[in-house]
Design a protein around this motif. Structure first.
Motif, PDB file in Angstrom:
ATOM      1  N   ASP A   9      -1.098 -14.515  12.244  1.00  0.00           N
ATOM      2  CA  ASP A   9      -0.123 -14.946  13.255  1.00  0.00           C
ATOM      3  C   ASP A   9       0.722 -13.782  13.783  1.00  0.00           C
ATOM      4  O   ASP A   9       1.790 -13.978  14.358  1.00  0.00           O
ATOM      5  CB  ASP A   9       0.794 -16.036  12.691  1.00  0.00           C
ATOM      6  N   GLY A  10       0.231 -12.554  13.588  1.00  0.00           N
ATOM      7  CA  GLY A  10       0.875 -11.399  14.200  1.00  0.00           C
ATOM      8  C   GLY A  10       2.036 -10.804  13.442  1.00  0.00           C
ATOM      9  O   GLY A  10       2.765  -9.956  13.977  1.00  0.00           O
ATOM     10  N   ILE A  11       2.223 -11.190  12.180  1.00  0.00           N
ATOM     11  CA  ILE A  11       3.313 -10.639  11.382  1.00  0.00           C
ATOM     12  C   ILE A  11       2.842  -9.351  10.709  1.00  0.00           C
ATOM     13  O   ILE A  11       1.815  -9.325  10.035  1.00  0.00           O
ATOM     14  CB  ILE A  11       3.787 -11.648  10.312  1.00  0.00           C
ATOM     15  N   HIS A  12       3.625  -8.264  10.866  1.00  0.00           N
ATOM     16  CA  HIS A  12       3.284  -6.973  10.289  1.00  0.00           C
ATOM     17  C   HIS A  12       4.014  -6.788   8.955  1.00  0.00           C
ATOM     18  O   HIS A  12       5.152  -7.215   8.799  1.00  0.00           O
ATOM     19  CB  HIS A  12       3.700  -5.839  11.230  1.00  0.00           C
ATOM     20  N   ASN A  13       3.365  -6.118   8.001  1.00  0.00           N
ATOM     21  CA  ASN A  13       4.064  -5.817   6.747  1.00  0.00           C
ATOM     22  C   ASN A  13       4.860  -4.519   6.829  1.00  0.00           C
ATOM     23  O   ASN A  13       5.657  -4.222   5.941  1.00  0.00           O
ATOM     24  CB  ASN A  13       3.109  -5.797   5.553  1.00  0.00           C
ATOM     25  N   LEU A  14       4.685  -3.727   7.902  1.00  0.00           N
ATOM     26  CA  LEU A  14       5.588  -2.611   8.176  1.00  0.00           C
ATOM     27  C   LEU A  14       6.788  -3.186   8.922  1.00  0.00           C
ATOM     28  O   LEU A  14       6.701  -3.545  10.096  1.00  0.00           O
ATOM     29  CB  LEU A  14       4.890  -1.533   9.004  1.00  0.00           C
ATOM     30  N   GLU A  15       7.924  -3.273   8.198  1.00  0.00           N
ATOM     31  CA  GLU A  15       9.020  -4.106   8.683  1.00  0.00           C
ATOM     32  C   GLU A  15      10.218  -3.343   9.242  1.00  0.00           C
ATOM     33  O   GLU A  15      10.806  -3.748  10.244  1.00  0.00           O
ATOM     34  CB  GLU A  15       9.519  -5.004   7.541  1.00  0.00           C
ATOM     35  N   SER A  16      10.640  -2.267   8.563  1.00  0.00           N
ATOM     36  CA  SER A  16      11.938  -1.687   8.883  1.00  0.00           C
ATOM     37  C   SER A  16      11.932  -0.165   8.774  1.00  0.00           C
ATOM     38  O   SER A  16      11.116   0.422   8.052  1.00  0.00           O
ATOM     39  CB  SER A  16      13.023  -2.224   7.939  1.00  0.00           C
ATOM     40  N   VAL A  17      12.888   0.435   9.473  1.00  0.00           N
ATOM     41  CA  VAL A  17      13.197   1.853   9.355  1.00  0.00           C
ATOM     42  C   VAL A  17      14.687   1.975   9.044  1.00  0.00           C
ATOM     43  O   VAL A  17      15.520   1.311   9.672  1.00  0.00           O
ATOM     44  CB  VAL A  17      12.876   2.621  10.657  1.00  0.00           C
ATOM     45  N   TYR A  18      15.023   2.814   8.064  1.00  0.00           N
ATOM     46  CA  TYR A  18      16.421   3.069   7.722  1.00  0.00           C
ATOM     47  C   TYR A  18      16.706   4.557   7.918  1.00  0.00           C
ATOM     48  O   TYR A  18      16.048   5.406   7.311  1.00  0.00           O
ATOM     49  CB  TYR A  18      16.707   2.670   6.269  1.00  0.00           C
ATOM     50  N   TRP A  19      17.690   4.861   8.758  1.00  0.00           N
ATOM     51  CA  TRP A  19      17.991   6.262   9.068  1.00  0.00           C
ATOM     52  C   TRP A  19      19.352   6.663   8.523  1.00  0.00           C
ATOM     53  O   TRP A  19      20.234   5.852   8.301  1.00  0.00           O
ATOM     54  CB  TRP A  19      17.914   6.540  10.563  1.00  0.00           C
ATOM     55  N   ASP A  20      19.499   7.959   8.333  1.00  0.00           N
ATOM     56  CA  ASP A  20      20.715   8.566   7.807  1.00  0.00           C
ATOM     57  C   ASP A  20      21.895   8.249   8.726  1.00  0.00           C
ATOM     58  O   ASP A  20      21.972   8.755   9.852  1.00  0.00           O
ATOM     59  CB  ASP A  20      20.487  10.078   7.703  1.00  0.00           C
ATOM     60  N   ASN A  21      22.821   7.420   8.241  1.00  0.00           N
ATOM     61  CA  ASN A  21      23.894   6.942   9.114  1.00  0.00           C
ATOM     62  C   ASN A  21      24.959   7.997   9.421  1.00  0.00           C
ATOM     63  O   ASN A  21      25.924   7.713  10.140  1.00  0.00           O
ATOM     64  CB  ASN A  21      24.554   5.692   8.525  1.00  0.00           C
ATOM     65  N   ALA A  22      24.787   9.217   8.913  1.00  0.00           N
ATOM     66  CA  ALA A  22      25.738  10.290   9.241  1.00  0.00           C
ATOM     67  C   ALA A  22      25.453  10.886  10.616  1.00  0.00           C
ATOM     68  O   ALA A  22      26.275  11.624  11.164  1.00  0.00           O
ATOM     69  CB  ALA A  22      25.686  11.382   8.177  1.00  0.00           C
ATOM     70  N   GLU A  23      24.280  10.589  11.168  1.00  0.00           N
ATOM     71  CA  GLU A  23      23.869  11.165  12.463  1.00  0.00           C
ATOM     72  C   GLU A  23      23.632  10.038  13.458  1.00  0.00           C
ATOM     73  O   GLU A  23      22.497   9.648  13.736  1.00  0.00           O
ATOM     74  CB  GLU A  23      22.607  12.012  12.288  1.00  0.00           C
TER      75      GLU A  23
END
Length: 433
Positions: free
Chosen positions: A321-335
């Motif tokens: 049904d089009g759901i990907h298991n690659l879900e999120s990106v988390y980036w360094d919140n200082a920049e």
């Protein structure tokens, strides 16, 4: 009926000083005797006496979790209420303040108050300024304090107080002092911390300095943590651990932006079902010398999206049904500027991926979680994640600091460790439950 250990009964019989402490191992029964007997006894004995009663913890949430919830299980919510908007809870007919002690600003509401009883949870994690304030507030002849802590380094401000000539009773615990733990649980916890500074502190209850390699078990034998991702069934005769690609239920990517002495790091992490295994699938580290042109936001966006595409094509799965298991990106919140640029670039190419800033929780907590995963045989990396493996092998404690801190002087790859930790920090409680 509540059962107490020999050590807990000893505390009840002898903790009659102005300051009463239990220091030592996790799960050794330090807090249970407080919630089951000590706190109710102290509060009830001081009802109608001048002064206020206070429970202090790292945060309001930790007080609820570590102190109030266990007390309600024993005494019900009729005797132990809920913290209201004024940070007050009704306990055994007394109004008790519940305040976070990590920052001095959190306890401003009781400055100037006379305290007849104070209970302290996780005291070694407090701001020392809060503890200094507390000293001057316990000003009644019957004022007293009960507290518990896990040991830190031997020059910690709390250790100095415990060794002073103040009116103190101190009881020390090892994990083996709790007869109500199963042998299997103790064995598993010991193995999780084996070979680390946390074994001395959290198993044996010693105030020990952090020295040398942080991830010693990994550094001694990185190959024992290596795995392969295979399509189809695993080969039981394989020389390395194998996981089926279909078993990876969640993939997330961490991004740490480099500073003057460091580089940009990309790390992809996978989970198997129910947080059972943590797999570092792929990692890259980009430094100024790795590209012909300067690394500006456009170059970084392109390189990161190429990495995301590689992870998606190599390890990602898409359901019917089009759901990907690659879900999120988390980036360094200082920049923030670079982070917003990355978010826009990723959402254009991979619209199903959520891009958000990392929480950047305490580094010590992130280290502790990784060590426990390694110790319990649930941490793995693939040949695609060599930069993370190298970073884990070389990571050491900063021997110049009086407190526990990871060495960050440009000689080791802290960026890859940060990026990796951004992918697990939100789940630490579930990972080590």
């Amino acid at each position: 009926m509540v059962q107490l250990s020999r050590k807990q009964i000893e505390y009840l019989n002898h903790a009659d000083r102005r300051w009463n402490f239990k220091s030592g191992a996790v799960r050794s029964g330090k807090s249970f005797v407080d919630t089951a007997a000590v706190i109710p006894k102290r509060i009830i004995n001081r009802i109608e006496k001048p002064g206020i009663s206070v429970i202090l913890g790292v945060s309001r949430d930790s007080i609820e979790r570590n102190v109030l919830e266990p007390m309600r299980e024993i005494y019900t919510d009729k005797r132990v209420g809920i913290i209201n908007s004024r940070n007050i809870v009704s306990m055994f007919g007394e109004q008790v303040w519940c305040l976070g002690a990590e920052k001095i600003s959190q306890v401003a509401k009781i400055q100037g108050s006379s305290i007849k009883y104070a209970y302290g949870d996780e005291v070694a994690k407090w701001s020392p300024n809060v503890f200094q304030m507390l000293k001057s507030r316990l000003d009644k002849p019957y004022s007293c304090f009960d507290g518990s802590c896990n040991p830190e380094h031997p020059t910690h401000w709390l250790k100095e107080f415990l060794d002073s000539d103040a009116d103190i009773y101190v009881q020390e615990y090892t994990i083996f002092d709790n007869p109500f733990l199963t042998d299997e649980f103790v064995k598993n916890l010991c193995s999780e911390y084996a070979g680390t500074i946390y074994y001395d502190r959290l198993i044996l209850g010693k105030w020990k300095r952090a020295e040398g390699a942080i991830y010693r078990k990994f550094a001694d034998n990185p190959e024992s943590f290596r795995c392969e991702i295979v399509v189809g069934e695993v080969n039981p005769q394989s020389s390395v651990k194998q996981f089926r690609k279909d078993d990876i239920v969640s993939i997330e990517i961490g991004l740490d932006f480099g500073g003057n002495q460091s580089g940009h790091a990309f790390v992809a992490r996978g989970y198997t079902d129910n947080f059972q295994d943590v797999i570092i699938l792929a990692s890259r580290r980009i430094t100024a010398g790795d590209t012909d042109a300067p690394i500006d936001s456009n170059v970084l966006d392109k390189m990161f999206c190429e990495f995301v595409g590689y992870v998606e094509n190599t390890y990602g799965l898409t359901s019917w049904d089009g759901i990907h298991n690659l879900e999120s990106v988390y980036w360094d919140n200082a920049e923030t500027v670079l982070g917003n640029s990355i978010r826009n670039a990723v959402e254009r190419e991979f619209p199903w991926i959520t891009v958000r800033p990392a929480q950047k929780r305490r580094i010590k907590d992130r280290i502790d979680c990784t060590l426990r995963l390694m110790g319990s045989g649930r941490f793995w990396y693939t040949a695609d994640a060599r930069t993370v493996a190298k970073a884990l092998t070389e990571s050491v404690w900063d021997k110049t600091k009086a407190y526990d801190e990871r060495l960050d002087d440009g000689s080791t790859d802290i960026d890859s460790l940060d990026a990796m930790e951004y992918t697990i920090e939100r789940d630490m409680k579930d990972l080590i439950a």
